[in-house]
Design an enzyme around this catalytic site. Sequence first.
Site, PDB file in Angstrom:
ATOM      1  N   ALA A 168       0.843  -1.198   0.000  1.00 18.85           N
ATOM      2  CA  ALA A 168       0.000   0.000   0.000  1.00 18.85           C
ATOM      3  C   ALA A 168       0.874   1.242   0.000  1.00 18.85           C
ATOM      4  CB  ALA A 168      -0.942  -0.011   1.191  1.00 18.85           C
ATOM      5  N   SER A 169       2.109   1.070  -0.419  1.00 20.42           N
ATOM      6  CA  SER A 169       3.058   2.171  -0.533  1.00 20.42           C
ATOM      7  C   SER A 169       3.077   3.048   0.703  1.00 20.42           C
ATOM      8  CB  SER A 169       2.795   2.985  -1.795  1.00 20.42           C
ATOM      9  OG  SER A 169       2.898   2.165  -2.928  1.00 20.42           O
ATOM     10  N   HIS A 170       2.642   4.278   0.553  1.00 22.38           N
ATOM     11  CA  HIS A 170       2.746   5.244   1.650  1.00 22.38           C
ATOM     12  C   HIS A 170       1.437   5.439   2.406  1.00 22.38           C
ATOM     13  CE1 HIS A 170       6.659   6.093   0.042  1.00 22.38           C
ATOM     14  NE2 HIS A 170       6.116   6.269  -1.138  1.00 22.38           N
TER      15      HIS A 170
END
Length: 153
Positions: free
Chosen positions: A37-39
């Site tokens: 979910a990356s960042h």
Amino acid sequence: FRADAKILDSVMLRMGMMAALLARLRPGKAIGIMVTASHNKEVDNGIKIADFDGGMLNPIWEEQASLIANCEEEKLMDMLKDVKNRFGIDMETEAVVFIGEDTRKSSPRLAGLAADGALALGAKVKRYEKVTTPQLHWAVWRFNVQERMDDIP
């Protein structure tokens, strides 16, 4: 796809199935699934799919992914058969799916569900724990250039 990790089980399983179908378009070549979910916040997770060239998924298949992910459960098998027939996918050909996961607590479970989906449709699965999205994309690209799984670290 990105959301609270608690509601992504079905999406992960279905994307594993879709990756197993897609991988058969180029037998012996890999498709990649990255659970990340990356960042976004820690409770979130998501999935990205790497195409044969190690780049982002072809828009035609992004549309298929959305349809498969949102399909009613009782219609899923018919939809997968329709995709197989529409794209002329031979289920007897080899399918290779690489699955990477980031460091989120939910990633191993969700990656396992994606693997289960790919395995259910007969794909060979190679899992990568605690990798970045670019590392998974590189692994797909490198494998497809060399065509030898043992060359991937």
